[in-house]
Design a protein around this motif. Structure first.
Motif, PDB file in Angstrom:
ATOM      1  N   LYS A  82     -26.728 -39.214 -21.673  1.00 34.98           N
ATOM      2  CA  LYS A  82     -27.979 -38.531 -21.341  1.00 34.98           C
ATOM      3  C   LYS A  82     -27.860 -37.779 -20.022  1.00 34.98           C
ATOM      4  O   LYS A  82     -28.382 -36.665 -19.873  1.00 34.98           O
ATOM      5  N   GLU A  85     -26.044 -34.613 -20.681  1.00 46.92           N
ATOM      6  CA  GLU A  85     -26.908 -33.659 -21.382  1.00 46.92           C
ATOM      7  C   GLU A  85     -27.907 -33.016 -20.424  1.00 46.92           C
ATOM      8  O   GLU A  85     -28.164 -31.806 -20.492  1.00 46.92           O
ATOM      9  N   LEU A  86     -28.474 -33.842 -19.523  1.00 49.47           N
ATOM     10  CA  LEU A  86     -29.440 -33.306 -18.560  1.00 49.47           C
ATOM     11  C   LEU A  86     -28.774 -32.333 -17.595  1.00 49.47           C
ATOM     12  O   LEU A  86     -29.355 -31.302 -17.233  1.00 49.47           O
ATOM     13  N   GLU A  88     -26.154 -30.504 -18.243  1.00 45.87           N
ATOM     14  CA  GLU A  88     -25.899 -29.275 -18.995  1.00 45.87           C
ATOM     15  C   GLU A  88     -27.183 -28.463 -19.150  1.00 45.87           C
ATOM     16  O   GLU A  88     -27.174 -27.230 -19.022  1.00 45.87           O
ATOM     17  N   LYS A  89     -28.303 -29.171 -19.415  1.00 46.53           N
ATOM     18  CA  LYS A  89     -29.586 -28.480 -19.522  1.00 46.53           C
ATOM     19  C   LYS A  89     -29.965 -27.824 -18.200  1.00 46.53           C
ATOM     20  O   LYS A  89     -30.443 -26.681 -18.167  1.00 46.53           O
ATOM     21  N   GLN A  92     -28.043 -24.751 -17.767  1.00 49.27           N
ATOM     22  CA  GLN A  92     -28.566 -23.696 -18.634  1.00 49.27           C
ATOM     23  C   GLN A  92     -29.834 -23.087 -18.040  1.00 49.27           C
ATOM     24  O   GLN A  92     -29.998 -21.860 -18.011  1.00 49.27           O
ATOM     25  N   TYR A  93     -30.736 -23.965 -17.556  1.00 46.61           N
ATOM     26  CA  TYR A  93     -31.977 -23.467 -16.956  1.00 46.61           C
ATOM     27  C   TYR A  93     -31.683 -22.652 -15.696  1.00 46.61           C
ATOM     28  O   TYR A  93     -32.329 -21.635 -15.441  1.00 46.61           O
TER      29      TYR A  93
END
Length: 273
Positions: A82, A85-86, A88-89, A92-93
């Motif tokens: 997790k 994933e965060l 990577e998010k 991206q943001y």
């Protein structure tokens, strides 16, 4: 109630893992019965759990057997996934923000007059910090009095952070204060300025007598003015932000002579015990 699904597992995966903890090493067929995961799905579910490193298999046995990884290890692995994933998010943001920043900054700025106001202490501080963060080239801060309703320690820290960020953007910062205000500042505020701002080549503080009122001149086109309480002039009532190049020019013309006559302030005096 917390669930393994909160950490990314599907309903079938969560059922299968919990059942493996109860049954110990077992076959896919036995696990299907114990977990109520359909036989047509159990192998896909087990493969997915293996990819998450939540189960181990004994390929040499016939039929193949599976065993659950210990809960502490399994939960740590799910949490690590997790976190990735965060991250990577977030990247991206950030990329989206960078793209939009470049796109939006190429737009033509709004011309003409515009004003807004904030009433109350917290709202006034928020508006001030927002406008300080918008400076691109220059900031003039004129402070004649200190409103007793402001927590100068907290607000001073927030303003210092915005001034640091402005200097990092290449903004020239000029601060003009009354001697009375300087004398009333807590030493902790002065020390922040000494350690963070005083030696910066684009930062300067001066003092002058008979200075009343508090305002900020931003990029020579915008003025943020503190409005005193009409029933108690010693307290701030509101903050008005006016974007008007002509008015800002008038303010600059009144400020410059005061600045030229003002005395440079050595903030290192705050560091004396």
């Amino acid at each position: 109630m917390a669930s393994l699904r909160d950490l990314g597992l599907s309903e079938y995966e969560a059922r299968a893992y919990r059942s493996l903890l109860r049954t110990g090493a077992t076959t896919a067929k036995e696990l299907s019965r114990a977990s109520d995961v359909p036989m047509g799905r159990i192998y896909d579910v087990l493969n997915s759990l293996e990819q998450h490193s939540l189960v181990r298999s004994q390929a040499a046995s016939r039929p193949k057997k599976y065993v659950a990884v210990e809960p502490d290890t399994a939960l740590d692995r799910l949490l690590e996934t997790k976190h990735r994933e965060l991250e990577e998010k977030a990247e991206q943001y950030q990329a989206v923000v960078d793209d939009l920043t470049d796109e939006l900054e190429t737009a033509e700025p709004v011309q003409g007059q515009f004003w807004t106001a904030a009433v109350g202490m917290e709202e006034s501080v928020d508006l001030l910090l927002e406008r300080l963060s918008a400076a691109d080239s220059s900031l003039v801060i004129v402070a004649g009095t200190l409103s007793p309703q402001f927590d100068i320690g907290r607000v001073g820290e927030l303003i210092t952070e915005e001034l640091e960020a402005a200097l990092d953007r290449g903004v020239n910062v000029s601060v003009l204060m009354s001697p009375d205000l300087v004398a009333s500042l807590p030493k902790t505020v002065g020390k922040r300025y000494v350690t963070r701002l005083e030696n910066h080549p684009q930062f300067e503080v001066r003092t002058t007598e008979q200075l009343s009122g508090t305002f900020n001149l931003i990029d020579d086109v915008e003025v943020c003015i503190e409005v005193p309480n009409p029933l108690d002039p010693g307290e701030a009532f509101a903050m008005i932000d006016l974007k008007d190049a002509e008015f800002a020019t008038d303010i600059r013309e009144m400020f410059d002579p005061r600045w030229d006559e003002a005395e440079p302030l050595t903030l290192s005096s705050f560091s004396d015990d």
